[in-house]
Write a protein that holds these residues in place. Structure first.
Motif, PDB file in Angstrom:
ATOM      1  N   ASP A 160      -7.684 -12.234   6.255  1.00 41.70           N
ATOM      2  CA  ASP A 160      -8.714 -11.835   5.288  1.00 41.70           C
ATOM      3  C   ASP A 160      -9.095 -13.004   4.380  1.00 41.70           C
ATOM      4  O   ASP A 160     -10.267 -13.219   4.085  1.00 41.70           O
ATOM      5  CB  ASP A 160      -8.211 -10.657   4.460  1.00 41.70           C
ATOM      6  CG  ASP A 160      -9.233 -10.203   3.425  1.00 41.70           C
ATOM      7  OD1 ASP A 160     -10.378  -9.884   3.819  1.00 41.70           O
ATOM      8  OD2 ASP A 160      -8.903 -10.182   2.221  1.00 41.70           O
ATOM      9  N   TRP A 161      -8.103 -13.770   3.948  1.00 39.54           N
ATOM     10  CA  TRP A 161      -8.352 -14.878   3.024  1.00 39.54           C
ATOM     11  C   TRP A 161      -9.005 -16.085   3.689  1.00 39.54           C
ATOM     12  O   TRP A 161      -9.786 -16.799   3.055  1.00 39.54           O
ATOM     13  CB  TRP A 161      -7.037 -15.348   2.386  1.00 39.54           C
ATOM     14  CG  TRP A 161      -6.345 -14.335   1.536  1.00 39.54           C
ATOM     15  CD1 TRP A 161      -6.895 -13.233   0.943  1.00 39.54           C
ATOM     16  CD2 TRP A 161      -4.955 -14.318   1.191  1.00 39.54           C
ATOM     17  NE1 TRP A 161      -5.935 -12.530   0.251  1.00 39.54           N
ATOM     18  CE2 TRP A 161      -4.739 -13.174   0.381  1.00 39.54           C
ATOM     19  CE3 TRP A 161      -3.875 -15.147   1.495  1.00 39.54           C
ATOM     20  CZ2 TRP A 161      -3.475 -12.852  -0.131  1.00 39.54           C
ATOM     21  CZ3 TRP A 161      -2.627 -14.832   0.976  1.00 39.54           C
ATOM     22  CH2 TRP A 161      -2.425 -13.699   0.169  1.00 39.54           C
ATOM     23  N   SER A 163     -10.068 -16.487   7.419  1.00 33.03           N
ATOM     24  CA  SER A 163     -10.768 -16.492   8.702  1.00 33.03           C
ATOM     25  C   SER A 163     -12.221 -16.946   8.587  1.00 33.03           C
ATOM     26  O   SER A 163     -12.741 -17.625   9.482  1.00 33.03           O
ATOM     27  CB  SER A 163     -10.710 -15.108   9.354  1.00 33.03           C
ATOM     28  OG  SER A 163     -11.312 -14.141   8.513  1.00 33.03           O
ATOM     29  N   SER A 164     -12.891 -16.609   7.507  1.00 27.38           N
ATOM     30  CA  SER A 164     -14.297 -16.981   7.352  1.00 27.38           C
ATOM     31  C   SER A 164     -14.467 -18.404   6.857  1.00 27.38           C
ATOM     32  O   SER A 164     -15.333 -19.152   7.325  1.00 27.38           O
ATOM     33  CB  SER A 164     -15.005 -16.019   6.387  1.00 27.38           C
ATOM     34  OG  SER A 164     -14.996 -14.706   6.892  1.00 27.38           O
ATOM     35  N   ASP A 165     -13.618 -18.797   5.892  1.00 32.39           N
ATOM     36  CA  ASP A 165     -13.805 -20.078   5.217  1.00 32.39           C
ATOM     37  C   ASP A 165     -13.087 -21.242   5.900  1.00 32.39           C
ATOM     38  O   ASP A 165     -13.569 -22.378   5.858  1.00 32.39           O
ATOM     39  CB  ASP A 165     -13.316 -19.984   3.762  1.00 32.39           C
ATOM     40  CG  ASP A 165     -14.052 -18.911   2.975  1.00 32.39           C
ATOM     41  OD1 ASP A 165     -15.214 -18.634   3.321  1.00 32.39           O
ATOM     42  OD2 ASP A 165     -13.472 -18.357   2.026  1.00 32.39           O
ATOM     43  N   ASN A 166     -11.937 -20.978   6.500  1.00 29.91           N
ATOM     44  CA  ASN A 166     -11.134 -22.092   7.007  1.00 29.91           C
ATOM     45  C   ASN A 166     -10.296 -21.647   8.199  1.00 29.91           C
ATOM     46  O   ASN A 166      -9.067 -21.535   8.116  1.00 29.91           O
ATOM     47  CB  ASN A 166     -10.233 -22.641   5.889  1.00 29.91           C
ATOM     48  CG  ASN A 166      -9.804 -24.069   6.142  1.00 29.91           C
ATOM     49  OD1 ASN A 166      -9.650 -24.473   7.296  1.00 29.91           O
ATOM     50  ND2 ASN A 166      -9.598 -24.825   5.084  1.00 29.91           N
ATOM     51  N   PRO A 167     -10.924 -21.411   9.353  1.00 26.65           N
ATOM     52  CA  PRO A 167     -10.164 -20.933  10.518  1.00 26.65           C
ATOM     53  C   PRO A 167      -9.123 -21.933  11.017  1.00 26.65           C
ATOM     54  O   PRO A 167      -8.092 -21.531  11.554  1.00 26.65           O
ATOM     55  CB  PRO A 167     -11.251 -20.675  11.567  1.00 26.65           C
ATOM     56  CG  PRO A 167     -12.445 -21.439  11.100  1.00 26.65           C
ATOM     57  CD  PRO A 167     -12.377 -21.476   9.620  1.00 26.65           C
ATOM     58  N   LYS A 222      -9.842 -15.224  -4.845  1.00 29.35           N
ATOM     59  CA  LYS A 222      -9.296 -14.103  -4.087  1.00 29.35           C
ATOM     60  C   LYS A 222      -8.705 -13.014  -4.980  1.00 29.35           C
ATOM     61  O   LYS A 222      -8.216 -12.001  -4.483  1.00 29.35           O
ATOM     62  CB  LYS A 222      -8.220 -14.589  -3.106  1.00 29.35           C
ATOM     63  CG  LYS A 222      -8.704 -15.653  -2.131  1.00 29.35           C
ATOM     64  CD  LYS A 222      -9.882 -15.158  -1.282  1.00 29.35           C
ATOM     65  CE  LYS A 222     -10.345 -16.235  -0.309  1.00 29.35           C
ATOM     66  NZ  LYS A 222     -11.513 -15.820   0.495  1.00 29.35           N
TER      67      LYS A 222
END
Length: 231
Positions: A160-161, A163-167, A222
């Protein structure tokens, strides 16, 4: 640096270029300084490569007496011994397993052997001593690390923290989460420990790859508060 390295290694392993991955891992692990949060990730990847790589060593060519010999050598040979054990019917090797728990040199190796015994659902009782603490357990009765509520909830938080910003960072942190859950054996993490576990595996890697000020900003974004944020 390490994000790109881990991505490269994972790609090589996925493509079954085990020799090339092992060469890179050996070079990195021979460096005079390895960040403490990165070293277990590299060692876990090396263990995975050695288990997959058919040339070193082939489990099928190690007899029980050779496994005993390997167990009394260095960590790499001990790891090879565990890989060899994993290919055997362990129900017929209980005395050998007991001996292995007595001589294995690190908690990670002992926990890896527990995982091998768990995968074969052994119903015998075993004993392991680590850091002065004696653990008594039946492998078949244990929870696999990835099935524990603490692991699953921590993984969900990290996804959640990040996956979008820093895979790429997420992949590295999930490797460390796998390591933390493995070395917890024969115990496992419960749901109440998930937040602390997620932050504990993320914090040192985040600070190493980014910096402390961005970590504090990350916590604010967050909606998190944690004692580690003041480090």
């Amino acid at each position: 640096m390490y994000e790109a390295l881990i991505d490269q290694l994972r790609h090589l392993i996925d493509e079954q270029h085990y020799d090339e991955a092992l060469k890179i891992l050996d070079e990195e692990l021979s460096m005079p300084y390895i960040p403490s949060e990165i070293e277990p990730v590299l060692r876990q990847l090396k263990a995975h490569v050695l288990a997959k790589r058919p040339q070193v060593p082939r489990a099928s060519v190690l007899t029980p007496s050779q496994i005993v010999a390997y167990l009394n050598l260095d960590e790499e040979h001990q790891l090879a011994a565990i890989v060899a054990l994993s290919a055997l019917n362990l129900r017929a090797q209980v005395p050998l397993i007991r001996e292995a728990f007595e001589v294995l040199s690190t908690r990670a190796l002992k926990s890896l052997l527990i995982r091998v015994c768990l995968d074969q659902a052994l119903t015998e009782e075993f004993e392991m001593v680590d850091d002065g603490i004696t653990y008594t357990f039946i492998p078949a009765a244990l929870t696999a690390p990835e099935h524990s509520d603490g692991y699953q909830n921590a993984k969900a938080l990290l996804i959640d923290w990040l996956s979008s910003d820093n895979p790429s960072l997420l992949n590295l942190v999930l490797q460390q989460l796998d390591h933390e859950a493995l070395i917890k054996l024969p115990e496992s993490y419960d749901a109440q420990e998930a937040m602390d576990l997620a932050l504990r595996v993320l914090y040192p890697i985040y600070v190493q790859l980014v910096d402390e000020s961005h970590w504090r900003q990350f916590l604010i974004e967050k909606g998190l508060a944690h004692p580690l944020s003041t480090h």
